[in-house]
Design an enzyme around this catalytic site. Structure first.
Site, mmCIF file in Angstrom:
data_model
loop_
_atom_site.group_PDB
_atom_site.id
_atom_site.type_symbol
_atom_site.label_atom_id
_atom_site.label_comp_id
_atom_site.label_asym_id
_atom_site.label_seq_id
_atom_site.Cartn_x
_atom_site.Cartn_y
_atom_site.Cartn_z
ATOM 1 N N ARG A 1 3.862 -0.054 13.111
ATOM 2 C CA ARG A 1 3.542 -1.353 12.524
ATOM 3 C C ARG A 1 3.656 -1.238 11.010
ATOM 4 N NH1 ARG A 1 -1.979 -3.897 10.896
ATOM 5 N NH2 ARG A 1 -1.263 -5.976 10.393
ATOM 6 N N ASN B 1 -1.657 -10.653 8.487
ATOM 7 C CA ASN B 1 -2.682 -9.631 8.606
ATOM 8 C C ASN B 1 -4.006 -10.148 8.051
ATOM 9 O OD1 ASN B 1 -3.593 -6.737 9.009
ATOM 10 N ND2 ASN B 1 -4.118 -7.064 6.853
ATOM 11 N N GLU B 2 -5.013 -10.223 8.927
ATOM 12 C CA GLU B 2 -6.394 -10.470 8.519
ATOM 13 C C GLU B 2 -6.582 -11.631 7.547
ATOM 14 O OE1 GLU B 2 -8.110 -6.878 7.020
ATOM 15 O OE2 GLU B 2 -8.007 -5.873 8.942
ATOM 16 N N GLN C 1 0.805 -1.220 0.000
ATOM 17 C CA GLN C 1 0.000 0.000 0.000
ATOM 18 C C GLN C 1 0.841 1.276 0.000
ATOM 19 O OE1 GLN C 1 -2.665 -1.808 3.276
ATOM 20 N NE2 GLN C 1 -4.042 -0.468 2.154
ATOM 21 N N ASN D 1 -7.615 -6.021 14.530
ATOM 22 C CA ASN D 1 -8.007 -4.876 13.703
ATOM 23 C C ASN D 1 -9.504 -4.673 13.840
ATOM 24 O OD1 ASN D 1 -5.380 -4.905 12.853
ATOM 25 N ND2 ASN D 1 -5.814 -5.449 10.730
ATOM 26 N N HIS E 1 1.280 -9.206 4.696
ATOM 27 C CA HIS E 1 0.092 -8.350 4.549
ATOM 28 C C HIS E 1 -0.363 -8.392 3.081
ATOM 29 C CE1 HIS E 1 -2.157 -4.737 6.461
ATOM 30 N NE2 HIS E 1 -2.720 -4.947 5.273
ATOM 31 N N TYR F 1 -12.732 -2.070 12.893
ATOM 32 C CA TYR F 1 -13.256 -0.897 12.183
ATOM 33 C C TYR F 1 -14.733 -0.663 12.470
ATOM 34 C CZ TYR F 1 -8.984 -0.604 9.398
ATOM 35 O OH TYR F 1 -7.683 -0.455 9.017
ATOM 36 N N GLU G 1 -5.097 -2.124 14.025
ATOM 37 C CA GLU G 1 -5.685 -1.204 13.038
ATOM 38 C C GLU G 1 -7.010 -0.710 13.565
ATOM 39 O OE1 GLU G 1 -6.070 -2.344 8.893
ATOM 40 O OE2 GLU G 1 -4.216 -3.509 9.015
HETATM 41 C C1 GBH Z 1 -7.820 -3.450 6.660
HETATM 42 O O1 GBH Z 1 -8.842 -4.336 6.315
HETATM 43 C C2 GBH Z 1 -6.524 -3.817 5.949
HETATM 44 O O2 GBH Z 1 -5.686 -4.569 6.806
HETATM 45 C C3 GBH Z 1 -5.796 -2.631 5.415
HETATM 46 O O3 GBH Z 1 -4.791 -3.060 4.547
HETATM 47 C C4 GBH Z 1 -6.772 -1.697 4.752
HETATM 48 O O4 GBH Z 1 -6.142 -0.634 4.099
HETATM 49 C C5 GBH Z 1 -7.696 -1.162 5.814
HETATM 50 O O5 GBH Z 1 -8.337 -2.214 6.455
HETATM 51 C C6 GBH Z 1 -8.788 -0.259 5.283
HETATM 52 O O6 GBH Z 1 -9.631 -0.950 4.426
HETATM 53 O O7 GBH Z 1 -16.660 -6.308 0.039
HETATM 54 O O8 GBH Z 1 -16.674 -3.890 -0.108
HETATM 55 O O9 GBH Z 1 -17.728 -4.978 1.756
HETATM 56 C C7 GBH Z 1 -10.116 -4.004 6.795
HETATM 57 C C8 GBH Z 1 -11.034 -5.171 6.635
HETATM 58 C C9 GBH Z 1 -11.990 -4.297 4.565
HETATM 59 C C10 GBH Z 1 -12.755 -6.268 5.616
HETATM 60 C C11 GBH Z 1 -13.237 -4.239 3.723
HETATM 61 C C12 GBH Z 1 -14.001 -6.206 4.829
HETATM 62 C C13 GBH Z 1 -15.138 -5.505 2.951
HETATM 63 C C14 GBH Z 1 -15.112 -4.932 1.564
HETATM 64 N N1 GBH Z 1 -12.195 -4.964 5.827
HETATM 65 N N2 GBH Z 1 -13.825 -5.554 3.549
HETATM 66 S S1 GBH Z 1 -16.640 -5.064 0.737
#
Ligand code: GBH
Length: 482
Positions: free
Chosen positions: A86, A173-174, A26, A315, A129, A317, A383
């Site tokens: 990180r 990562n994830e 990224q 992580n 990642h 959100y 995150e």
């Molecule tokens: C993180 O993932 C990542 O680790 C990081 O690299 C990234 O930049 C950051 O979040 C922001 O996105 O099919 O449109 O509903 C976050 C995890 C990202 C998981 C979006 C679910 C759903 C996309 N989430 N995803 S969608």
């Protein structure tokens, strides 16, 4: 006192570390420099033709150009006063073709690690990642059990070269995102969907790879290096749609999401959550299969995987609502296997990203859930962040971050959760995967068309700068969602 908001005073516990996060593909650019081979993200971004795979048809070929401008990242970290950084390492810089170690690649991360240590910033290194070397994808990537050996060799090289300086490692990562979206659907590279099959194979091989790397560190490096190895999982909390929903429903949603990886590693008995084994097993039989689409874990495998993390990197959100699905799912998939329907509360504020709703209370509730289910493991929030258009006056981001930091403090102070660190996503604006540069998560702005890629602090960077010296800020909870 911070000038940002008023309300209750929140203070971090003694020793709590605050920092920022990023990931190699990224930010780095330099995609083919100094011997680096292509990763699956180079392949998918460079092969796209209109209408593109990436929202703005962009790629990470240059991105924030951290391959050349890493000193700007170090400077930005120092200016804010962060205590931990990180970042992730690009596998295809380190072992470009599955054979020799590329010393130019090794050198690059030494410069970053040394720069951090000189500034008194702790490196927290993500080994993987999402940027898998293309040559491994050509063998089937995470669906091929062979990858466990490849990953262990890669981790071995990193421990050997950096282990005297890096004491905190994150294997993955994830995995639920790169397995689910890369092999279960097509919204992440390699975008080879075999839903309800490949995503589970991927998860299984990630668990085995994590265990292999963890045990390798313990057996070969721990005595000398005295570091720790954890895994990074993403999750949201799950709330019932309404009072008619049985409490087992949101619980199941969390088990199918976080539990898929956390139960095998952090629970007392190990293995996939029972509800997954049962539901996927019986659906597989009904489909006429001879075995479950969820790979079987023998007692031996459960014992091998259980306990293979010194901490949980979490992580967080957003959160969601869950209810029993009405009617039949269309086709086979992880989501169909849950028998759930999901959604959001209409009062939740949404970020620029369609999936990102502001639910800070979900973070506290999730931390308590983790404490109760897994005997209060050490957790680092690795995150947490908010997307917008990139404006410098990012008041919504400041508010979101404060709300979530307050939730972390409540979890530690009121619920005795063992949380020790927080790294905000992200240090700078960067390549936001499928959304390219159209969604910005940085606390520093970058003009990606500029030559110098200056890191310009947003209001949110100023918030951290004001807050870190005292580890204290003011925040007022607005409603039951935090
Ligand atoms: C993180 O993932 C990542 O680790 C990081 O690299 C990234 O930049 C950051 O979040 C922001 O996105 O099919 O449109 O509903 C976050 C995890 C990202 C998981 C979006 C679910 C759903 C996309 N989430 N995803 S969608």
């Amino acid at each position: 006192k911070s000038s940002f908001t008023s309300g209750e005073t929140y203070t971090f516990p003694e020793g709590f570390k605050i920092g920022a996060a990023s990931a190699s593909y990224q930010i780095e650019g330099g995609w083919n420099e100094d011997g680096k081979s292509p990763s699956i993200w180079d392949t998918i971004t460079q092969n796209q033709v209109a209408p593109c795979y990436i929202e703005d048809c962009s790629s990470g070929n240059v991105a924030a150009d951290s391959y050349h401008m890493y000193e700007k990242d170090l400077q930005a970290l120092e200016d804010v006063g962060f205590e931990v950084y990180r970042f992730s390492i690009s596998w295809s810089r380190i072992i470009p073709d599955g054979a020799e170690v590329n010393m130019k690649g090794i050198e690059y991360y030494h410069k970053i690690i040394d720069g951090l240590i000189e500034r008194g910033i702790k490196p927290l290194v993500t080994i993987y990642h999402w940027d898998l070397p293309q040559y491994i994808q050509d063998l089937g990537g995470w669906t091929n059990p062979l990858i466990v050996d490849y990953f262990a060799v890669y981790a071995d090289v990193l421990f050997e070269h950096y282990g005297d300086k890096v004491k905190d490692w994150i294997t993955f990562n994830e995995p639920s995102v790169f397995c689910g979206e890369g092999y279960g659907s097509d919204t992440k590279a390699p975008a080879i969907p075999t839903p309800g099959i490949g995503d589970y194979l991927c998860a299984h091989h990630v668990l085995l790879s994590n265990a292999a790397a963890y045990k390798l560190y313990r057996n070969k490096y721990y005595n000398d290096q005295q570091g720790r190895v954890g895994i990074c999982l993403n999750a949201g909390f799950s709330y019932p749609f309404d009072e008619t929903v049985d409490p087992s429903i949101p619980e199941k949603a969390i088990q199918f999401d976080l539990g898929k990886f956390a139960n095998p590693i952090f629970s007392k008995d190990g293995g996939y959550p029972d509800v997954m084994v049962q539901q996927i097993g019986s659906k597989s039989m009904n489909e006429g299969r001879r075995w479950s689409r969820l790979p079987e874990m023998t007692q031996e495998t459960k014992d091998y995987i259980r306990g293979t993390a010194d901490f949980l990197a979490l992580n967080y959100y957003s959160s969601g609502l869950a209810k029993q699905r009405e009617g039949e799912p269309d086709g086979i998939s992880w989501w169909a296997d849950t028998d759930l329907d999901g959604g959001q509360d209409p009062s939740w504020k949404r970020a620029k990203s369609t999936w990102l709703f502001r639910v800070p209370q979900g973070l506290q509730d999730l931390l308590v859930w983790i404490k109760d289910r897994y005997d209060n493991p050490e957790v680092m929030i690795t995150e947490n962040g908010w997307s917008d258009d990139g404006q410098l006056d990012d008041d919504d981001r400041v508010e979101y971050l404060q709300a979530h930091l307050a939730a972390v403090i409540r979890a530690v102070r009121d619920d005795q959760c063992h949380v020790t660190a927080y790294t905000v996503w992200s240090l700078t604006d960067n390549f936001e995967w499928k959304m390219g540069y159209t969604e910005r998560f940085g606390i520093h702005y970058i003009d990606f068309d500029s030559a110098d890629k200056e890191r310009v602090p947003k209001k949110s960077a100023q918030f951290f700068k004001d807050m870190i010296p005292t580890k204290t800020f003011e925040y007022e909870v607005s409603d039951r969602w935090g």
